[in-house]
Design a protein around this motif. Sequence first.
Motif, PDB file in Angstrom:
ATOM      1  N   GLU A  87     -12.979  -0.741  -4.434  1.00 23.04           N
ATOM      2  CA  GLU A  87     -14.337  -1.322  -4.484  1.00 23.04           C
ATOM      3  C   GLU A  87     -14.658  -2.052  -3.181  1.00 23.04           C
ATOM      4  OE1 GLU A  87     -14.908  -3.772  -7.917  1.00 23.04           O
ATOM      5  OE2 GLU A  87     -14.555  -2.101  -9.299  1.00 23.04           O
ATOM      6  N   GLU A 120     -13.722  -1.119  -0.279  1.00 21.84           N
ATOM      7  CA  GLU A 120     -14.140  -0.068   0.653  1.00 21.84           C
ATOM      8  C   GLU A 120     -15.579   0.368   0.349  1.00 21.84           C
ATOM      9  OE1 GLU A 120     -10.428   2.337   2.357  1.00 21.84           O
ATOM     10  OE2 GLU A 120     -10.777   2.751   0.238  1.00 21.84           O
ATOM     11  N   GLN A 121     -15.920   0.482  -0.947  1.00 22.02           N
ATOM     12  CA  GLN A 121     -17.296   0.854  -1.323  1.00 22.02           C
ATOM     13  C   GLN A 121     -18.297  -0.198  -0.826  1.00 22.02           C
ATOM     14  OE1 GLN A 121     -16.093   1.591  -5.661  1.00 22.02           O
ATOM     15  NE2 GLN A 121     -18.085   2.573  -5.542  1.00 22.02           N
ATOM     16  N   ARG A 122     -17.942  -1.466  -0.986  1.00 20.21           N
ATOM     17  CA  ARG A 122     -18.864  -2.544  -0.580  1.00 20.21           C
ATOM     18  C   ARG A 122     -19.058  -2.572   0.928  1.00 20.21           C
ATOM     19  NH1 ARG A 122     -16.186  -6.187  -4.024  1.00 20.21           N
ATOM     20  NH2 ARG A 122     -15.513  -7.357  -2.193  1.00 20.21           N
ATOM     21  N   ILE A 123     -17.974  -2.374   1.632  1.00 21.03           N
ATOM     22  CA  ILE A 123     -18.071  -2.385   3.091  1.00 21.03           C
ATOM     23  C   ILE A 123     -18.947  -1.215   3.559  1.00 21.03           C
ATOM     24  CG2 ILE A 123     -16.664  -2.032   5.210  1.00 21.03           C
ATOM     25  CD1 ILE A 123     -16.674  -4.908   3.977  1.00 21.03           C
ATOM     26  N   ALA A 124     -18.934  -0.134   2.757  1.00 24.91           N
ATOM     27  CA  ALA A 124     -19.773   1.028   3.085  1.00 24.91           C
ATOM     28  C   ALA A 124     -21.217   0.840   2.614  1.00 24.91           C
ATOM     29  CB  ALA A 124     -19.163   2.285   2.465  1.00 24.91           C
ATOM     30  N   GLY A 125     -21.529  -0.279   1.916  1.00 26.36           N
ATOM     31  CA  GLY A 125     -22.934  -0.554   1.587  1.00 26.36           C
ATOM     32  C   GLY A 125     -23.255  -0.794   0.127  1.00 26.36           C
TER      33      GLY A 125
END
Length: 453
Positions: free
Chosen positions: A118, A120-125
Amino acid sequence: MEIVPPDAAEYYARVRSCVTLYGMKEKIDLLIRNIGQLCTVPAHDSGPQRGSRLGDLGIVEHAALALHEGVIVAIGPDSDLNETYSRGMTLDAGGMLVTPGLVDPHTHLIWAGDRAGEFEQRIAGATYQQIMAAGGGINRTVQQTRAASLDVLIEQAKARLNTMLAHGTTTVECKTGYGLNTKTEVAMLNAVALLDMEHPMDLVPTFLGAHAVPPEFAGNTEGYVQLIIEEMLPAVAAWWDENWPGTLFSDVFCEVGAFDLDQTRRILEAAKTYGMALKIHVDEFESLGGAKLAADLNAVSADHIVVTPEADIKALAQSDTIAVALPPTPFGLAHRDYTPARQFLEAGAALAIATDCNPGTAWNENMQLVMALAARYLRLTPAQALAAATINAAYAISQGDRVGSLEVGKQGDVVIWGVPSYPHLSYRFGSNLAQTVIKRGQVVYSARWGGTF
Ligand code: NIG
Ligand code: FE
């Protein structure tokens, strides 16, 4: 983390000789001398340091501190105490800084697994709320926690407690909230009680059944609120009666996508009927009026308080409810908004800070980082950050009469730091500045001896 390097053998030998001398381990005397700067961080009128009075460190230069049976018995000039109290073990602070053990008044210590994906998902937006609405977030950790045995929960939490202790935290609040059914919530409370017995750290439990709506109640928040009120709270009250002698807190995540204001009120009013003390997660992303509700219900604390409207800041400031800011959370989420701490202080509120240690938004065990973030993003002075992490943090979990300051009669929870003065605790970040951690008069961590005992 059982590290016993050669020097520790000498320590144990000295402890053993004291045990023989006094007959009981608890009776060991400890004198900490050659303290360059001692921050006592006093309570104000047997309460927290409020508003602009935050940051009173009660500094004594060239001091010594004497402990007997784990309790502080004297504080004074090095030369005076050295003569009177050097019967037991003596620790030389090397002219460095000494403070009360840090208190972490808001953590979600007990969980299984991780949410690195998650992140990684947040860092991607993706946003935290989007991930939560899609069934991830808290419910992802619930799935992993329900599947874990009590032993696994305890082992993983113990590793975090060791890290906390090594960084100078000596008392920690721990929430449930990754079980979300009666069985696992009670198992989490058992984990807290067992860890409190087994680990040098003092733990303070909080029941957070209202952390999220579990998948089996998806679309039926009201049904889950009923379960909390009719089944979980009575079970938790029974557990409390049998297993925990101290305060038990009850908490609710009052937020869009979690519990609304009315549901929060009903859950906390029910908790109050069992004598539980109250806390609320408020104004993390959107304001639903939770901070004002905390003041109205005489909650012990209102936590997060990032988007709190001015009127609610005033209401909190006029109440006994402590405002607990959690700077690792916006940092962990890479958000720009932090608690408007100066507004809270100008209004006269009592402010504390905490890690919010949890696998979603802020996996951080270290209160030193919290002080460093609070100085930069909450614009607290280093003195205010230290008082917010000690005496005010202790009052935020109703432990201010026991810990959080170095005053005669209080518990001997002390940190010797590898720095000469208090501003370093906020100024520096990223490495561990704690040198020796003392819990109830016993050394539980020493950087010189290479670890936690
Ligand atoms: O305080 N906001 C609710 N609870 C936690 C996050 C918990 C999680 O994401 O697992 C918090 O930030
Ligand atoms: Fe939290």
